[in-house]
Structure formats: C-alpha cells, structure tokens
Design a protein around this motif. Sequence first.
Motif, mmCIF file in Angstrom:
data_model
loop_
_atom_site.group_PDB
_atom_site.id
_atom_site.type_symbol
_atom_site.label_atom_id
_atom_site.label_comp_id
_atom_site.label_asym_id
_atom_site.label_seq_id
_atom_site.Cartn_x
_atom_site.Cartn_y
_atom_site.Cartn_z
ATOM 1 N N THR A 122 0.845 -1.194 0.000
ATOM 2 C CA THR A 122 0.000 0.000 0.000
ATOM 3 C C THR A 122 0.877 1.240 0.000
ATOM 4 O OG1 THR A 122 -1.779 -1.133 1.202
ATOM 5 C CG2 THR A 122 -1.797 1.275 1.240
ATOM 6 N N TRP A 123 0.640 2.109 -0.961
ATOM 7 C CA TRP A 123 1.414 3.336 -1.124
ATOM 8 C C TRP A 123 0.485 4.533 -0.903
ATOM 9 C CZ3 TRP A 123 6.658 3.070 -2.709
ATOM 10 C CH2 TRP A 123 7.099 1.791 -3.083
ATOM 11 N N GLN A 124 0.862 5.405 -0.001
ATOM 12 C CA GLN A 124 0.104 6.636 0.230
ATOM 13 C C GLN A 124 0.944 7.825 -0.207
ATOM 14 O OE1 GLN A 124 -1.130 6.644 4.349
ATOM 15 N NE2 GLN A 124 -2.818 5.224 3.953
ATOM 16 N N GLY A 125 0.277 8.792 -0.832
ATOM 17 C CA GLY A 125 1.060 9.914 -1.335
ATOM 18 C C GLY A 125 0.235 11.139 -1.643
ATOM 19 N N GLU A 126 0.829 11.965 -2.489
ATOM 20 C CA GLU A 126 0.213 13.228 -2.883
ATOM 21 C C GLU A 126 0.416 13.419 -4.375
ATOM 22 O OE1 GLU A 126 0.331 17.242 -0.594
ATOM 23 O OE2 GLU A 126 1.943 17.361 -2.086
ATOM 24 N N ALA A 127 -0.622 13.855 -5.046
ATOM 25 C CA ALA A 127 -0.560 14.161 -6.472
ATOM 26 C C ALA A 127 -0.621 15.669 -6.672
ATOM 27 C CB ALA A 127 -1.705 13.492 -7.221
ATOM 28 N N ASN A 128 0.199 16.158 -7.582
ATOM 29 C CA ASN A 128 0.231 17.574 -7.962
ATOM 30 C C ASN A 128 -0.056 17.632 -9.454
ATOM 31 O OD1 ASN A 128 1.090 20.133 -8.899
ATOM 32 N ND2 ASN A 128 2.509 20.367 -7.188
ATOM 33 N N THR A 129 -1.254 18.076 -9.813
ATOM 34 C CA THR A 129 -1.662 18.142 -11.219
ATOM 35 C C THR A 129 -1.597 19.574 -11.709
ATOM 36 O OG1 THR A 129 -3.095 16.197 -11.064
ATOM 37 C CG2 THR A 129 -3.533 17.724 -12.863
ATOM 38 N N GLN A 130 -0.803 19.797 -12.759
ATOM 39 C CA GLN A 130 -0.673 21.119 -13.359
ATOM 40 C C GLN A 130 -1.225 21.093 -14.784
ATOM 41 O OE1 GLN A 130 2.629 23.611 -12.571
ATOM 42 N NE2 GLN A 130 3.479 22.291 -10.987
ATOM 43 N N TYR A 131 -1.549 22.288 -15.285
ATOM 44 C CA TYR A 131 -2.281 22.408 -16.538
ATOM 45 C C TYR A 131 -1.543 23.303 -17.533
ATOM 46 C CZ TYR A 131 -5.889 20.487 -13.537
ATOM 47 O OH TYR A 131 -6.586 19.676 -12.672
ATOM 48 N N PRO A 132 -1.781 23.111 -18.831
ATOM 49 C CA PRO A 132 -1.082 23.905 -19.849
ATOM 50 C C PRO A 132 -1.270 25.415 -19.688
ATOM 51 C CG PRO A 132 -2.127 22.016 -20.865
ATOM 52 C CD PRO A 132 -2.604 22.045 -19.452
ATOM 53 N N ASP A 133 -2.415 25.852 -19.151
ATOM 54 C CA ASP A 133 -2.652 27.292 -18.990
ATOM 55 C C ASP A 133 -2.083 27.837 -17.685
ATOM 56 O OD1 ASP A 133 -4.388 26.251 -17.123
ATOM 57 O OD2 ASP A 133 -6.218 26.963 -18.089
ATOM 58 N N LEU A 134 -1.361 26.976 -16.925
ATOM 59 C CA LEU A 134 -0.682 27.366 -15.685
ATOM 60 C C LEU A 134 -1.636 27.898 -14.621
ATOM 61 C CD1 LEU A 134 2.591 29.009 -17.073
ATOM 62 C CD2 LEU A 134 2.167 26.619 -16.417
ATOM 63 N N ARG A 135 -2.877 27.434 -14.649
ATOM 64 C CA ARG A 135 -3.803 27.769 -13.567
ATOM 65 C C ARG A 135 -3.299 27.156 -12.257
ATOM 66 N NH1 ARG A 135 -8.442 23.498 -15.465
ATOM 67 N NH2 ARG A 135 -7.474 23.966 -17.484
ATOM 68 N N THR A 136 -3.939 27.479 -11.144
ATOM 69 C CA THR A 136 -3.536 26.931 -9.852
ATOM 70 C C THR A 136 -3.580 25.408 -9.894
ATOM 71 O OG1 THR A 136 -4.411 28.872 -8.704
ATOM 72 C CG2 THR A 136 -4.034 26.893 -7.387
#
Length: 278
Positions: free
Chosen positions: A154-168
Amino acid sequence: MGTQWENFLKNLGEWEGSFDGISPTGEVLKSVPSLLILEGLEENRRARLTLRRSQTDYRSLAALKPDVVQEFESLGRHLIFFDNGAFSKGNTQLGPFSQFGVEGGFVAGDRRLRFVQIFDSNGGLDFLTLIPEKRAGSDATFEPALTLDKLLGTWQGEANTQYPDLRTPDIYPTTLKVKDIGGGLIEQELTFENQTIASTGRVEGSVIHFNSGSLPIRLLLLSNGASMTLPMQLKLRQSFFLEAGWLLEPDLRQRLIRSYDETGAWVSSTLMTERRVN
C-alpha cells in the motif's frame, strides 16, 4: 510555489549518464554514455544546455562532440516544471500522420532520471529511451532494477496536477494498493479525489499487461528503479496517458503522468510522490 523558471533552475549542473535504448519488453538494447551541462547565465536570467553523447567513455572529453547546444531565457508552453525540478514535456496535440512523443525527468539531490517515449506517424510505438544521470563528481547511486515485489503493498502519497494554462495546480492525497493475487496476476487499486480505479494485470517477466480497458496498457519494469507505463498503439479520438516512475528508495516512489483527452489534446501533467506504508 516557485515559478516555472525557478523550478527549471533546480536542474542546473553537470550530469554524467547514459542514453539507454529500451525494447518494448524492457530490455536495454544500446547504451551510449552522455554528459549534459546545464548552466545559468547572467545571474540565471538565461541558461545554456550542452549535451554530448559518445560511444566512448564520457570521461575522455576529447572523444566528445557537442550534439546539442542551446541557449534560452524562457520556457515553451509544451512543458511543465514542478517545485522539486521534475518536468513533463512533449507534443500538445496528437494528430494523424505525424510523429508524437513525450519526455520527462525526475530530480533528487545528485541524481536525475529522464525518459523519452516516441510514437511513429501511425501511432505505433517507435522507441523508448531511459537516461539515468548523476551529478559530476558525486558518488550518487541508483536503486537496482525494478521488480514486481518492490511495487507490492500500500502506497500513500500526494498528487500535484498542473495544466497547460498554468492555472492553480490541483493537489490531493492518493492511495495505491498493489497485490499479487496468484496465477501470474496482480490487482491494482488507485484511490484519489473520491474516485477508485481498479485494474488487473498479467505478469510476463518484466512486463505487466493491463488489457481490461479499451486501450491496452503495458507497464515495463526497468533498470535503475525505473518504470514506464504506456500503450503500444495510440488511437485518434481516444483519451490516453503516458507515465514513468522512479523508485528513489525502497519505500519512496515518484510517478509522472501526462494526460490527453479524446481530441488528442494535452490536458494535464501530474507528479505523484508515494511512500509505502505496508
């Protein structure tokens, strides 16, 4: 959160490594020593990249000829840099009759791991390259080749999703469970943002096949603690993603995922950092 340029600067340095050609079943076909020099200019307002590759030992600098020399002071809109220096770049659109490819990279202290995934004009897998690098003069080492047992648990973590328009960016917790259910099969369950995605994979040596979806996916277990997850064939009017992973430590893994929608447009890039908890 740093700016894109500040995050890019975390890659500055001299990096010794190799360009390793990878087969569709995960074997190293060819390894070419390399030296990449990324230096800041004018108090880091500009940068210069010099890449040298040679069939001979990279320590014999006389044998090296610059393959690439590039200076720049801004970054293209086809790539994203994360706060730790990891990056995702590639085509912004999948189209008919044109080559398609992505590149990404991880950074951890005196180590970097980069990868390239290229598809031909018909959407078929053309070639894969893995590029392990260490800072010149350091004694950094990589994890051994990735094996299935190193992913179980079991792996617990954090995802950071970024977008082409550089929104938050969107930042959210994740849980990944990987189980060996016998008979040459594994079960994988990913939970994020109140969603759970379950899949079953068939293990064949260093390849795990996921064939339950409309687009069959192959997970390759590679040298240096690396992995690549991708389809062997891209199809128009069908969403898809391309992924690479890096086991930095026995219980610490990062994954980079570049996602495209059903129109073939790049919609996001995600960096996942996961720790095994059991």
